[in-house]
Scaffold this motif. Structure first.
Motif, PDB file in Angstrom:
ATOM      1  N   SER A   1      65.809 -43.996  30.763  1.00  0.00           N
ATOM      2  CA  SER A   1      66.404 -43.859  29.581  1.00  0.00           C
ATOM      3  C   SER A   1      66.766 -45.037  29.057  1.00  0.00           C
ATOM      4  O   SER A   1      67.355 -45.009  27.692  1.00  0.00           O
ATOM      5  N   ILE A   2      66.667 -46.270  29.606  1.00  0.00           N
ATOM      6  CA  ILE A   2      66.768 -47.644  29.029  1.00  0.00           C
ATOM      7  C   ILE A   2      66.335 -47.681  27.837  1.00  0.00           C
ATOM      8  O   ILE A   2      67.083 -48.463  26.711  1.00  0.00           O
ATOM      9  N   PRO A   3      65.111 -47.596  27.444  1.00  0.00           N
ATOM     10  CA  PRO A   3      64.329 -47.757  26.156  1.00  0.00           C
ATOM     11  C   PRO A   3      65.202 -47.088  25.220  1.00  0.00           C
ATOM     12  O   PRO A   3      65.432 -47.793  23.920  1.00  0.00           O
ATOM     13  N   LEU A   4      65.662 -45.874  25.318  1.00  0.00           N
ATOM     14  CA  LEU A   4      66.542 -45.163  24.490  1.00  0.00           C
ATOM     15  C   LEU A   4      67.783 -45.766  24.329  1.00  0.00           C
ATOM     16  O   LEU A   4      68.327 -45.896  23.026  1.00  0.00           O
ATOM     17  N   LEU A   5      68.426 -46.118  25.368  1.00  0.00           N
ATOM     18  CA  LEU A   5      69.705 -47.030  25.436  1.00  0.00           C
ATOM     19  C   LEU A   5      69.699 -48.421  24.390  1.00  0.00           C
ATOM     20  O   LEU A   5      70.335 -48.560  23.624  1.00  0.00           O
ATOM     21  N   ILE A   6      68.624 -49.017  24.680  1.00  0.00           N
ATOM     22  CA  ILE A   6      68.457 -50.107  24.121  1.00  0.00           C
ATOM     23  C   ILE A   6      68.035 -49.920  22.464  1.00  0.00           C
ATOM     24  O   ILE A   6      68.770 -50.633  21.605  1.00  0.00           O
ATOM     25  N   ALA A   7      67.280 -48.752  22.093  1.00  0.00           N
ATOM     26  CA  ALA A   7      67.332 -48.369  20.689  1.00  0.00           C
ATOM     27  C   ALA A   7      68.345 -47.989  20.096  1.00  0.00           C
ATOM     28  O   ALA A   7      68.747 -48.233  18.686  1.00  0.00           O
ATOM     29  N   VAL A   8      69.447 -47.444  20.650  1.00  0.00           N
ATOM     30  CA  VAL A   8      70.812 -47.051  20.311  1.00  0.00           C
ATOM     31  C   VAL A   8      71.331 -47.937  19.812  1.00  0.00           C
ATOM     32  O   VAL A   8      72.278 -48.008  18.802  1.00  0.00           O
TER      33      VAL A   8
ATOM     34  N   HIS B   1      56.029 -40.585  34.385  1.00  0.00           N
ATOM     35  CA  HIS B   1      56.332 -39.906  33.356  1.00  0.00           C
ATOM     36  C   HIS B   1      57.000 -40.975  32.304  1.00  0.00           C
ATOM     37  O   HIS B   1      57.028 -40.881  31.350  1.00  0.00           O
ATOM     38  N   ALA B   2      58.123 -41.812  32.941  1.00  0.00           N
ATOM     39  CA  ALA B   2      58.876 -42.602  32.136  1.00  0.00           C
ATOM     40  C   ALA B   2      57.873 -43.707  31.502  1.00  0.00           C
ATOM     41  O   ALA B   2      58.317 -43.815  30.491  1.00  0.00           O
ATOM     42  N   LEU B   3      56.955 -44.416  32.268  1.00  0.00           N
ATOM     43  CA  LEU B   3      56.168 -45.157  31.617  1.00  0.00           C
ATOM     44  C   LEU B   3      55.328 -44.486  30.536  1.00  0.00           C
ATOM     45  O   LEU B   3      54.895 -45.415  29.471  1.00  0.00           O
ATOM     46  N   LEU B   4      54.726 -43.260  30.830  1.00  0.00           N
ATOM     47  CA  LEU B   4      53.814 -42.604  29.716  1.00  0.00           C
ATOM     48  C   LEU B   4      54.749 -42.345  28.527  1.00  0.00           C
ATOM     49  O   LEU B   4      54.293 -42.353  27.378  1.00  0.00           O
ATOM     50  N   GLN B   5      56.127 -41.852  28.399  1.00  0.00           N
ATOM     51  CA  GLN B   5      56.678 -41.616  27.220  1.00  0.00           C
ATOM     52  C   GLN B   5      57.689 -42.640  26.894  1.00  0.00           C
ATOM     53  O   GLN B   5      58.065 -42.599  25.729  1.00  0.00           O
ATOM     54  N   MET B   6      58.295 -43.394  27.678  1.00  0.00           N
ATOM     55  CA  MET B   6      59.539 -44.088  27.306  1.00  0.00           C
ATOM     56  C   MET B   6      59.340 -45.666  27.178  1.00  0.00           C
ATOM     57  O   MET B   6      59.979 -46.423  26.622  1.00  0.00           O
ATOM     58  N   VAL B   7      58.443 -46.037  27.978  1.00  0.00           N
ATOM     59  CA  VAL B   7      58.051 -47.485  27.905  1.00  0.00           C
ATOM     60  C   VAL B   7      56.698 -47.858  27.180  1.00  0.00           C
ATOM     61  O   VAL B   7      56.809 -48.669  26.082  1.00  0.00           O
ATOM     62  N   ALA B   8      55.600 -47.181  27.476  1.00  0.00           N
ATOM     63  CA  ALA B   8      54.427 -47.514  26.778  1.00  0.00           C
ATOM     64  C   ALA B   8      54.436 -47.252  25.561  1.00  0.00           C
ATOM     65  O   ALA B   8      54.053 -48.067  24.517  1.00  0.00           O
ATOM     66  N   PRO B   9      54.827 -46.265  25.053  1.00  0.00           N
ATOM     67  CA  PRO B   9      54.836 -45.790  23.326  1.00  0.00           C
ATOM     68  C   PRO B   9      55.334 -46.842  22.483  1.00  0.00           C
ATOM     69  O   PRO B   9      55.099 -47.313  21.576  1.00  0.00           O
ATOM     70  N   PRO B  10      56.917 -46.893  22.796  1.00  0.00           N
ATOM     71  CA  PRO B  10      57.617 -47.834  22.069  1.00  0.00           C
ATOM     72  C   PRO B  10      56.932 -49.318  21.924  1.00  0.00           C
ATOM     73  O   PRO B  10      56.877 -49.984  20.802  1.00  0.00           O
TER      74      PRO B  10
END
Length: 273
Positions: free
Chosen positions: A241-248, A69-78
């Motif tokens: 949640s690391i991609p979100l943290l990087i974006a923050v 799920h993380a790959l599908l929503q948090m890694v691949a999309p951005p």
């Protein structure tokens, strides 16, 4: 279904490659290079998520399911959004086909109205977090596990809502993220808190929530159902949640960066105007 998904990934990669050959100029080449790297990395994450062995492991252990799920929503999309594939994958299509589709889009008022609604940041936020929360309700999770078509459709929804969410945050030519630095920071932080709260709910449970993993025998990796669930909750909290943290962090940097002042124009410069 994984064969169909992998075929789609391969077609997207080929179209993108063909469509990015037209970029000219040194600046265009540099931007094309890093955007292409992001796009192919996103496709790689997507392929890894839907193909063996991960797809099979996700059916046996909850924590592998959370990795998927993380790959599908948090890694691949951005990464795909950063790759800006929208025009690139469109260019290889025959000109006649492009014109017909363009005319249809221009005339499709309902489609344009729906697009405007989906483009609203609050709608993108609600769809993104709503898909995460709803899919992890025990009844919805168990139902999707019993019906493969529903489960695969859920994965497609994860990818679609992920692309929509990250496109509100990241510039993806020819589209630009229209959120101000402050609103973007609120957008991201609130999403991170909503996701973290779900992780905490999962971690706080004293009994297994999901029937497919509770009843699975034998247990892979010698993990009990509860230990497997807690490990999955920890993955949802970090590193998913690391991609979100990087974006923050990036948004905070943009917020704190000094604003460029317009060049000063002296009276001498304007005397001849």
């Amino acid at each position: 279904m994984s064969v169909l998904a992998l075929t789609g990934v391969a077609v997207a990669a080929i179209l993108y490659r063909l469509g990015t050959r037209a970029a000219r100029g040194s600046r265009a080449r540099r931007e094309r290079q890093w955007r292409a790297q992001a796009f192919y990395a996103g496709l790689g994450a997507l392929a890894f998520a839907v193909a063996p062995p991960l797809d099979g492991l996700a059916d046996k252990l909850f924590w592998w399911h959370m990795v998927q799920h993380a790959l599908l929503q948090m890694v691949a999309p951005p990464l795909i959004v950063l790759g800006a594939p929208w025009l690139a994958v469109w260019r290889p299509v025959l000109l006649g086909g492009r014109r017909r589709v363009s005319r249809w889009v221009v005339r499709a008022r309902l489609l344009r109205a729906v697009s405007r609604v989906l483009a609203a940041p609050v709608v993108a936020w609600l769809l993104f977090l709503g898909s995460i929360w709803l899919s992890h309700l025990p009844a919805a999770f168990d139902f999707a596990a019993r019906h493969p078509f529903v489960h695969e459709s859920e994965h497609l929804a994860f990818l679609a809502t992920g692309l929509l969410f990250w496109s509100r945050v990241l510039d993806s030519p020819p589209f630009r993220a229209r959120l101000t630095h402050t609103r973007r920071l609120v957008f991201l932080v609130s999403a991170g808190l909503a996701e973290a709260s779900l992780s905490i709910v999962v971690l706080a449970q004293h009994a297994p929530l999901y029937t497919p993993y509770r009843t699975l025998v034998p247990r892979p990796e010698h993990l009990s159902p509860l230990a497997d669930q807690q490990l999955g909750g920890a993955i949802m909290l970090e590193p998913a949640s690391i991609p979100l943290l990087i974006a923050v962090i990036w948004s905070i940097g943009g917020l704190l960066a000094p604003r460029r002042k317009p060049p000063h124009v002296s009276s001498a410069d304007t005397a001849g105007v």
